[in-house]
Design an enzyme around this catalytic site. Structure first.
Site, PDB file in Angstrom:
ATOM      1  CG  HIS A  20      19.985  44.913  67.072  1.00  0.00           C
ATOM      2  ND1 HIS A  20      20.364  43.599  67.168  1.00  0.00           N
ATOM      3  CD2 HIS A  20      18.644  44.928  67.291  1.00  0.00           C
ATOM      4  CE1 HIS A  20      19.296  42.841  67.427  1.00  0.00           C
ATOM      5  NE2 HIS A  20      18.241  43.637  67.513  1.00  0.00           N
ATOM      6  CG  HIS A  51      16.899  44.757  71.987  1.00  0.00           C
ATOM      7  ND1 HIS A  51      15.694  44.151  72.254  1.00  0.00           N
ATOM      8  CD2 HIS A  51      17.320  44.236  70.816  1.00  0.00           C
ATOM      9  CE1 HIS A  51      15.405  43.294  71.288  1.00  0.00           C
ATOM     10  NE2 HIS A  51      16.371  43.330  70.399  1.00  0.00           N
TER      11      HIS A  51
HETATM   12  P1  AMP Z   1      15.573  41.193  68.165  1.00  0.00           P
HETATM   13  O1  AMP Z   1      15.368  40.213  67.053  1.00  0.00           O
HETATM   14  O2  AMP Z   1      15.685  42.623  67.697  1.00  0.00           O
HETATM   15  O3  AMP Z   1      14.548  41.024  69.280  1.00  0.00           O
HETATM   16  O4  AMP Z   1      17.002  40.860  68.757  1.00  0.00           O
HETATM   17  C1  AMP Z   1      17.231  39.940  69.779  1.00  0.00           C
HETATM   18  C2  AMP Z   1      18.720  39.668  69.806  1.00  0.00           C
HETATM   19  O5  AMP Z   1      19.045  39.122  71.072  1.00  0.00           O
HETATM   20  C3  AMP Z   1      19.197  38.656  68.758  1.00  0.00           C
HETATM   21  O6  AMP Z   1      20.162  39.276  67.910  1.00  0.00           O
HETATM   22  C4  AMP Z   1      19.813  37.531  69.587  1.00  0.00           C
HETATM   23  O7  AMP Z   1      20.962  36.977  69.013  1.00  0.00           O
HETATM   24  C5  AMP Z   1      20.120  38.231  70.909  1.00  0.00           C
HETATM   25  N1  AMP Z   1      20.145  37.381  72.098  1.00  0.00           N
HETATM   26  C6  AMP Z   1      19.242  36.448  72.476  1.00  0.00           C
HETATM   27  N2  AMP Z   1      19.580  35.892  73.648  1.00  0.00           N
HETATM   28  C7  AMP Z   1      20.736  36.496  74.037  1.00  0.00           C
HETATM   29  C8  AMP Z   1      21.600  36.356  75.164  1.00  0.00           C
HETATM   30  N3  AMP Z   1      21.341  35.489  76.152  1.00  0.00           N
HETATM   31  N4  AMP Z   1      22.698  37.125  75.233  1.00  0.00           N
HETATM   32  C9  AMP Z   1      22.985  38.007  74.255  1.00  0.00           C
HETATM   33  N5  AMP Z   1      22.195  38.199  73.171  1.00  0.00           N
HETATM   34  C10 AMP Z   1      21.102  37.448  73.048  1.00  0.00           C
END
Ligand code: AMP
Ligand code: ZN
Length: 149
Positions: free
Chosen positions: A107, A105
């Site tokens: 950001h 994903h």
């Molecule tokens: P990463 O650390 O790059 O894998 O980012 C994962 C991101 O997903 C984090 O910033 C979390 O806050 C976000 N996240 C986790 N669960 C959810 C959810 N159910 N809805 C929206 N964002 C989420």
């Protein structure tokens, strides 16, 4: 490695399939963008491919181009909606890089002058012929046939 249609235990696959709630702001045939539930700053958005891919290295060039192509429009909307002074676009790939959810994903993080976010990161230096060696090693991997699509 081939991408899978979805992974039953993957939280972002569940979001894409509407099996758990999310605050979507944009969706296309290949991508979904939604608000990060624990934002670095309010207005922090995640952009995910619909199909499960562990990280950026597993995306086809066309899906990557599609997702990348959505970024300017998304960033303009986020900046206008939040009044941000700037923004970071970041992809964490692998645990060592801070990836916590194994569905690749992007950001998009709105940024404000004087916000408390710990950025930028530190820089190091090349010594001797390390720079040339590194260029050689990466160029060798980019030769046709190595790592295409
Ligand atoms: P990463 O650390 O790059 O894998 O980012 C994962 C991101 O997903 C984090 O910033 C979390 O806050 C976000 N996240 C986790 N669960 C959810 C959810 N159910 N809805 C929206 N964002 C989420
Ligand atoms: Zn997934």
């Amino acid at each position: 490695m081939a991408a899978h249609a979805h992974q039953p235990d993957c939280i972002f696959c569940k979001i894409v399939r509407d099996e758990i709630p999310s605050s979507r702001i944009l969706e296309t045939d290949h991508a979904v963008a939604f608000l990060d539930i624990n934002p670095v700053n309010k207005g922090h958005v995640l952009v995910v491919p619909r199909h499960h891919h562990a990280d950026l290295t597993e995306l086809s060039q066309s899906v990557a181009a599609h997702l990348g192509g959505l970024l300017p429009k998304l960033c303009r909307a986020i900046q206008a909606a939040t009044g941000a002074d700037g923004f970071n676009v970041i992809v964490n790939n692998g645990e060592a890089a801070g990836q916590t959810i194994g569905h690749g994903h992007w950001h998009i993080i709105p940024r404000f002058h004087q916000d408390p976010v710990n950025w930028p990161w530190p820089h190091s230096e090349y010594v001797g012929d390390e720079l040339g060696q590194m260029r050689f090693r990466i160029e060798r991997e980019l030769k046709p046939g190595a790592g295409d699509e």
